[in-house]
Design a protein around this motif. Sequence first.
Motif, mmCIF file in Angstrom:
data_model
loop_
_atom_site.group_PDB
_atom_site.id
_atom_site.type_symbol
_atom_site.label_atom_id
_atom_site.label_comp_id
_atom_site.label_asym_id
_atom_site.label_seq_id
_atom_site.Cartn_x
_atom_site.Cartn_y
_atom_site.Cartn_z
ATOM 1 N N THR A 68 -21.669 12.737 28.833
ATOM 2 C CA THR A 68 -20.493 12.447 28.000
ATOM 3 C C THR A 68 -20.871 12.433 26.532
ATOM 4 O OG1 THR A 68 -19.473 11.167 29.771
ATOM 5 C CG2 THR A 68 -18.656 10.781 27.547
ATOM 6 N N ARG A 69 -21.990 11.818 26.207
ATOM 7 C CA ARG A 69 -22.446 11.811 24.812
ATOM 8 C C ARG A 69 -22.824 13.221 24.364
ATOM 9 N NH1 ARG A 69 -19.561 8.838 25.083
ATOM 10 N NH2 ARG A 69 -19.890 6.914 26.157
ATOM 11 N N ALA A 70 -23.310 14.041 25.287
ATOM 12 C CA ALA A 70 -23.641 15.427 24.944
ATOM 13 C C ALA A 70 -22.391 16.201 24.562
ATOM 14 C CB ALA A 70 -24.362 16.101 26.108
ATOM 15 N N ILE A 71 -21.285 15.925 25.225
ATOM 16 C CA ILE A 71 -20.027 16.610 24.898
ATOM 17 C C ILE A 71 -19.610 16.279 23.469
ATOM 18 C CG2 ILE A 71 -17.550 16.698 25.430
ATOM 19 C CD1 ILE A 71 -18.382 16.323 28.409
ATOM 20 N N TRP A 129 -12.267 4.917 25.167
ATOM 21 C CA TRP A 129 -11.665 5.735 24.122
ATOM 22 C C TRP A 129 -12.088 7.195 24.235
ATOM 23 C CZ3 TRP A 129 -8.270 4.576 20.079
ATOM 24 C CH2 TRP A 129 -7.871 3.239 19.991
ATOM 25 N N THR A 130 -13.365 7.414 24.525
ATOM 26 C CA THR A 130 -13.868 8.788 24.621
ATOM 27 C C THR A 130 -13.215 9.537 25.771
ATOM 28 O OG1 THR A 130 -15.976 8.118 23.654
ATOM 29 C CG2 THR A 130 -15.944 10.201 24.864
ATOM 30 N N TYR A 131 -13.144 8.906 26.948
ATOM 31 C CA TYR A 131 -12.526 9.574 28.095
ATOM 32 C C TYR A 131 -11.027 9.772 27.879
ATOM 33 C CZ TYR A 131 -16.929 8.929 30.525
ATOM 34 O OH TYR A 131 -18.247 8.977 30.883
ATOM 35 N N GLY A 132 -10.393 8.830 27.205
ATOM 36 C CA GLY A 132 -8.978 9.017 26.860
ATOM 37 C C GLY A 132 -8.784 10.216 25.951
ATOM 38 N N GLY A 133 -9.672 10.352 24.972
ATOM 39 C CA GLY A 133 -9.613 11.502 24.078
ATOM 40 C C GLY A 133 -9.876 12.811 24.798
ATOM 41 N N MET A 134 -10.831 12.795 25.731
ATOM 42 C CA MET A 134 -11.128 14.003 26.507
ATOM 43 C C MET A 134 -9.919 14.416 27.343
ATOM 44 S SD MET A 134 -15.012 13.027 27.614
ATOM 45 C CE MET A 134 -15.449 14.514 28.498
ATOM 46 N N ALA A 135 -9.252 13.432 27.946
ATOM 47 C CA ALA A 135 -8.051 13.725 28.738
ATOM 48 C C ALA A 135 -6.948 14.283 27.844
ATOM 49 C CB ALA A 135 -7.578 12.469 29.462
ATOM 50 N N ALA A 136 -6.803 13.721 26.642
ATOM 51 C CA ALA A 136 -5.796 14.233 25.709
ATOM 52 C C ALA A 136 -6.120 15.660 25.276
ATOM 53 C CB ALA A 136 -5.698 13.311 24.489
ATOM 54 N N GLY A 137 -7.395 15.951 25.056
ATOM 55 C CA GLY A 137 -7.794 17.313 24.693
ATOM 56 C C GLY A 137 -7.503 18.306 25.802
ATOM 57 N N GLY A 190 -13.895 18.713 24.102
ATOM 58 C CA GLY A 190 -14.854 18.151 23.152
ATOM 59 C C GLY A 190 -14.182 17.599 21.907
ATOM 60 N N ALA A 191 -13.197 18.323 21.387
ATOM 61 C CA ALA A 191 -12.469 17.826 20.214
ATOM 62 C C ALA A 191 -11.744 16.521 20.552
ATOM 63 C CB ALA A 191 -11.482 18.885 19.725
ATOM 64 N N GLY A 192 -11.205 16.435 21.761
ATOM 65 C CA GLY A 192 -10.597 15.182 22.199
ATOM 66 C C GLY A 192 -11.617 14.067 22.294
ATOM 67 N N SER A 193 -12.814 14.401 22.741
ATOM 68 C CA SER A 193 -13.888 13.419 22.830
ATOM 69 C C SER A 193 -14.234 12.856 21.455
ATOM 70 C CB SER A 193 -15.125 14.080 23.450
ATOM 71 O OG SER A 193 -16.251 13.258 23.354
ATOM 72 N N VAL A 194 -14.353 13.732 20.473
ATOM 73 C CA VAL A 194 -14.648 13.289 19.107
ATOM 74 C C VAL A 194 -13.495 12.449 18.562
ATOM 75 C CG1 VAL A 194 -15.056 14.063 16.736
ATOM 76 C CG2 VAL A 194 -16.204 15.213 18.639
ATOM 77 N N ALA A 195 -12.265 12.898 18.795
ATOM 78 C CA ALA A 195 -11.107 12.138 18.322
ATOM 79 C C ALA A 195 -11.065 10.750 18.972
ATOM 80 C CB ALA A 195 -9.819 12.902 18.627
ATOM 81 N N GLY A 196 -11.360 10.678 20.261
ATOM 82 C CA GLY A 196 -11.390 9.392 20.950
ATOM 83 C C GLY A 196 -12.470 8.483 20.401
ATOM 84 N N THR A 197 -13.637 9.034 20.136
ATOM 85 C CA THR A 197 -14.733 8.238 19.583
ATOM 86 C C THR A 197 -14.382 7.737 18.185
ATOM 87 O OG1 THR A 197 -16.326 9.489 20.888
ATOM 88 C CG2 THR A 197 -17.186 8.247 19.014
ATOM 89 N N LEU A 198 -13.778 8.587 17.369
ATOM 90 C CA LEU A 198 -13.354 8.157 16.038
ATOM 91 C C LEU A 198 -12.252 7.103 16.129
ATOM 92 C CD1 LEU A 198 -13.377 11.561 14.124
ATOM 93 C CD2 LEU A 198 -15.043 9.698 13.958
ATOM 94 N N GLY A 199 -11.365 7.264 17.115
ATOM 95 C CA GLY A 199 -10.335 6.254 17.340
ATOM 96 C C GLY A 199 -10.951 4.908 17.688
#
Length: 172
Positions: A27-30, A117-125, A146-155
């Motif tokens: 997940t962190r790799a994504i 948050w990260t998994y939520g962002g990944m699902a949104a992406g 991946g963009a969703g993952s970054v957005a979730g992490t920033l969120g």
Amino acid sequence: MSRYFPHPAYAEDQPFARTILITHVETRAITTGTIIGAGAFAAREALQRWGKIAPLNTPQVPRSQLYLRAAGRGTLVTIGIVSVGLINRMRGREDIEWKDRSWRLLENKGQLETDDWTYGGMAAGLAAAVLLRRPVSWVAAVGYVGAGSVAGTLGYIGWRYGIHGGKFPESE
């Protein structure tokens, strides 16, 4: 996803230790790969605008699709490198070492919240990739995730450190 794994009181009782650690690392790799891919895309765009390199010979493709492809490629390469690194790092380790590392991940409130948050962002992406119905390659679809993952992490960072000052409620 981390909070859905069982979490016993003691590390030596931790089930699914390998699954937990592998899931965490990949997940962190994504997220990391997407950031690397976005950086490579931004650098290429800047060099093209400054006339240092020639533009790509591609048909008229929207920049968003080029970004998503770069993010997807960065993600896939990073997943491969990190997978090899995890195998090398954990080769020959005893089962208790896997259990201890996994147990510590599940014990960390900040890590659990980051995962949420990260998994939520990944699902949104992924949902965005499906709902937009654009003809995208599977590499671009990985870029969406991946963009969703970054957005979730920033969120998460904004939520935990911006709104809550990095503190957790004492009642938990």
